[in-house]
Design an enzyme around this catalytic site. Structure first.
Site, PDB file in Angstrom:
ATOM      1  N   LYS A  32     -73.105 -36.951 -40.420  1.00  0.00           N
ATOM      2  CA  LYS A  32     -72.911 -37.214 -41.970  1.00  0.00           C
ATOM      3  C   LYS A  32     -74.281 -37.525 -43.668  1.00  0.00           C
ATOM      4  O   LYS A  32     -73.663 -37.249 -44.247  1.00  0.00           O
ATOM      5  CB  LYS A  32     -71.738 -37.927 -42.447  1.00  0.00           C
ATOM      6  CG  LYS A  32     -69.999 -37.344 -41.361  1.00  0.00           C
ATOM      7  CD  LYS A  32     -69.242 -37.936 -42.232  1.00  0.00           C
ATOM      8  CE  LYS A  32     -67.770 -36.263 -41.067  1.00  0.00           C
ATOM      9  NZ  LYS A  32     -66.688 -37.483 -40.771  1.00  0.00           N
ATOM     10  N   LYS A  80     -69.480 -27.618 -34.593  1.00  0.00           N
ATOM     11  CA  LYS A  80     -68.507 -27.422 -34.184  1.00  0.00           C
ATOM     12  C   LYS A  80     -67.933 -26.910 -35.862  1.00  0.00           C
ATOM     13  O   LYS A  80     -67.937 -27.308 -36.734  1.00  0.00           O
ATOM     14  CB  LYS A  80     -67.499 -29.268 -34.246  1.00  0.00           C
ATOM     15  CG  LYS A  80     -67.168 -29.455 -35.279  1.00  0.00           C
ATOM     16  CD  LYS A  80     -66.994 -31.239 -34.821  1.00  0.00           C
ATOM     17  CE  LYS A  80     -67.226 -31.747 -36.392  1.00  0.00           C
ATOM     18  NZ  LYS A  80     -66.607 -33.675 -36.051  1.00  0.00           N
ATOM     19  N   LYS A 107     -63.806 -28.963 -41.747  1.00  0.00           N
ATOM     20  CA  LYS A 107     -63.768 -28.801 -43.080  1.00  0.00           C
ATOM     21  C   LYS A 107     -65.001 -28.758 -43.903  1.00  0.00           C
ATOM     22  O   LYS A 107     -64.507 -28.346 -45.113  1.00  0.00           O
ATOM     23  CB  LYS A 107     -62.839 -30.069 -43.702  1.00  0.00           C
ATOM     24  CG  LYS A 107     -61.423 -30.136 -42.359  1.00  0.00           C
ATOM     25  CD  LYS A 107     -60.740 -31.631 -43.213  1.00  0.00           C
ATOM     26  CE  LYS A 107     -60.312 -32.751 -41.777  1.00  0.00           C
ATOM     27  NZ  LYS A 107     -59.943 -33.537 -41.733  1.00  0.00           N
TER      28      LYS A 107
HETATM   29  P1  TYM Z   1     -60.810 -36.098 -38.693  1.00  0.00           P
HETATM   30  O1  TYM Z   1     -59.674 -35.896 -39.832  1.00  0.00           O
HETATM   31  O2  TYM Z   1     -62.494 -36.032 -38.797  1.00  0.00           O
HETATM   32  O3  TYM Z   1     -60.290 -35.380 -37.236  1.00  0.00           O
HETATM   33  C1  TYM Z   1     -58.805 -35.224 -36.594  1.00  0.00           C
HETATM   34  C2  TYM Z   1     -58.563 -35.129 -35.420  1.00  0.00           C
HETATM   35  O4  TYM Z   1     -59.067 -33.472 -35.523  1.00  0.00           O
HETATM   36  C3  TYM Z   1     -59.832 -32.842 -34.683  1.00  0.00           C
HETATM   37  N1  TYM Z   1     -60.774 -31.880 -34.281  1.00  0.00           N
HETATM   38  C4  TYM Z   1     -61.504 -31.524 -33.821  1.00  0.00           C
HETATM   39  N2  TYM Z   1     -60.983 -30.862 -32.238  1.00  0.00           N
HETATM   40  C5  TYM Z   1     -61.503 -29.874 -31.818  1.00  0.00           C
HETATM   41  N3  TYM Z   1     -62.268 -29.134 -32.387  1.00  0.00           N
HETATM   42  C6  TYM Z   1     -63.011 -29.839 -33.605  1.00  0.00           C
HETATM   43  N4  TYM Z   1     -63.594 -28.249 -34.525  1.00  0.00           N
HETATM   44  C7  TYM Z   1     -62.290 -30.106 -34.150  1.00  0.00           C
HETATM   45  N5  TYM Z   1     -62.551 -30.876 -35.678  1.00  0.00           N
HETATM   46  C8  TYM Z   1     -62.350 -31.983 -35.797  1.00  0.00           C
HETATM   47  C9  TYM Z   1     -60.619 -34.964 -34.883  1.00  0.00           C
HETATM   48  O5  TYM Z   1     -61.244 -35.334 -32.982  1.00  0.00           O
HETATM   49  C10 TYM Z   1     -59.775 -36.098 -35.174  1.00  0.00           C
HETATM   50  O6  TYM Z   1     -58.999 -36.115 -33.784  1.00  0.00           O
HETATM   51  N6  TYM Z   1     -61.985 -41.009 -37.447  1.00  0.00           N
HETATM   52  C11 TYM Z   1     -60.904 -39.648 -37.478  1.00  0.00           C
HETATM   53  C12 TYM Z   1     -59.633 -40.417 -38.451  1.00  0.00           C
HETATM   54  C13 TYM Z   1     -58.976 -41.459 -37.352  1.00  0.00           C
HETATM   55  C14 TYM Z   1     -58.124 -41.944 -36.365  1.00  0.00           C
HETATM   56  C15 TYM Z   1     -58.181 -42.985 -36.361  1.00  0.00           C
HETATM   57  C16 TYM Z   1     -57.969 -40.786 -35.355  1.00  0.00           C
HETATM   58  C17 TYM Z   1     -59.100 -43.036 -38.207  1.00  0.00           C
HETATM   59  N7  TYM Z   1     -58.829 -43.420 -37.593  1.00  0.00           N
HETATM   60  C18 TYM Z   1     -57.246 -43.956 -35.429  1.00  0.00           C
HETATM   61  C19 TYM Z   1     -57.728 -41.526 -34.214  1.00  0.00           C
HETATM   62  C20 TYM Z   1     -57.053 -43.040 -34.285  1.00  0.00           C
HETATM   63  C21 TYM Z   1     -61.368 -38.243 -38.173  1.00  0.00           C
HETATM   64  O7  TYM Z   1     -62.210 -38.399 -38.572  1.00  0.00           O
HETATM   65  O8  TYM Z   1     -61.014 -37.440 -37.732  1.00  0.00           O
END
Ligand code: TYM
Length: 343
Positions: free
Chosen positions: A122, A206, A209
């Site tokens: 990032k 991947k 967003k």
């Molecule tokens: P975030 O918001 O980027 O993504 C949310 C969830 O979607 C999954 N994901 C994917 N899975 C498969 N293929 C993809 N291309 C893909 N893009 C996103 C992510 O693995 C995630 O599960 N850090 C986390 C948010 C967070 C969190 C937490 C998660 C904050 N605190 C505590 C679990 C527990 C994040 O940025 O997810």
């Protein structure tokens, strides 16, 4: 998790998504779909991580952030999370997350944070220009989970390293404060299919967003025509579909589309390969588009209905925050006592 962990800590699921832009198929297949499954097995808490959102693209856009928080909550509900049993709330409403994150900033070592690949991705080449929050992001994530002493965390594969860090933090806190087993060592729950959904334009990237091209992803809010068009235009190679899993090697785009098909239809990959072996992509893509439209458009419709009047969503989020605060408060109180804070 070790046996002693499983015995000492009650099973509890925690997960979250950032309210930044619209959710996409990767979020759905990598996480949300599994959240809905796991809620029948264990109690769950699902969070809209709005404080994480301001570490990067959500910063400086208050109206967009508010809209996005509601939209993500609507996606959770529309995908089937039963919020009457498993609270849904937005992170900034429960101050214990921030309090524990500060303590964890002091538990984690610079060297640990420096290893985080998501930060490197990032931040790119301009590390000195990104927010300090982006760097300390994983410590807040660890706090999200551990402030509830959650044991299971369903996420996509890209979050695995953050989860390992959360385990290291939990372990170091327990050791340093002589409180064995105070925090559980949370386990990632990563399902095979759909765990890494790739861009429709580049099988090596991947689905994200933040990708500039909207054609690279299927948004949860896309209509039937848009979904079909994005799948039709998805990058492929000129060969027909292979007849074995081995035949997918070196064909990332084909592999991605097969994985998406398998995950959306809840079928093993080998089964899907068997059905489409030797067929042209045009035929496969038509079937995939039909499947994606059938699975995703009802979610989009329900999201639209929920978002038409935000009072209901706002009420659900507030109620969820009250319910989870009751779990977090004793944990943060005890943590502060262990640290030696007065009061
Ligand atoms: P975030 O918001 O980027 O993504 C949310 C969830 O979607 C999954 N994901 C994917 N899975 C498969 N293929 C993809 N291309 C893909 N893009 C996103 C992510 O693995 C995630 O599960 N850090 C986390 C948010 C967070 C969190 C937490 C998660 C904050 N605190 C505590 C679990 C527990 C994040 O940025 O997810």
């Amino acid at each position: 998790m070790s046996m002693s962990d499983a015995v000492k800590h009650k099973k509890l699921v925690f997960s979250g998504m950032q309210p930044t832009n619209t959710l996409h198929l990767g979020n759905y297949l990598g996480a949300l779909k599994n959240w809905v499954k796991i809620q029948d097995e264990m109690p769950c808490i699902y969070c809209v991580v709005d404080m994480h959102a301001i570490t990067a693209v959500g910063y400086g856009k208050p109206e967009e952030l508010t809209r996005s928080i509601r939209e993500v909550a609507a996606a959770y509900i529309a995908a089937g999370v039963d919020y009457t049993k498993h609270p849904i709330f937005n992170q900034s409403r429960v101050p214990a997350h921030a309090e524990l994150a500060w303590i964890f900033n002091c538990v984690a070592r610079m060297g640990w944070a420096d290893r985080m690949t998501q930060f490197k991705d990032k931040a790119g080449k301009h590390k000195e220009r990104v927010s300090v929050g982006l760097y300390t992001y994983p410590m807040l994530m660890a706090a999200d989970i551990l402030v509830y002493k959650a044991t299971h965390v369903p996420v996509g594969e890209d979050q695995k390293q953050h989860l390992e860090l959360a385990r290291d933090i939990a372990q170091k806190f327990n050791t340093d404060y002589n409180a064995p087993d105070f925090f559980p060592l949370p386990e990632p729950v990563i399902v095979e299919a759909g765990t890494r959904v790739m861009s429709l334009r580049d099988g090596a990237k991947k689905m994200s967003k933040s990708d500039e091209s909207d054609m690279s992803r299927i948004n949860l809010t896309d209509g039937a025509d848009t979904i079909a068009q994005k799948i039709r235009k998805a990058k492929t190679d000129p060969n027909p579909l292979p007849d074995s899993e081995k035949g997918l090697e070196g064909r990332p785009e084909a592999e991605n589309l097969i994985n998406i098909f398998a995950a959306l239809s809840d079928r093993p990959r080998s089964d899907v390969i068997g059905e489409y072996a030797g067929k042209q992509f045009s035929e496969f893509k038509t079937a995939l588009a039909d499947l994606a439209v059938a699975k995703l458009t009802p979610i989009a419709g329900e999201m639209r209905r929920l978002l038409a009047d935000s009072t209901e969503i706002d009420r659900i989020l507030k109620d969820g925050a009250e319910r989870v605060s009751a779990i977090a408060e004793p944990v943060i109180r005890e943590t502060k006592k262990l640290v030696g804070f007065l009061g």
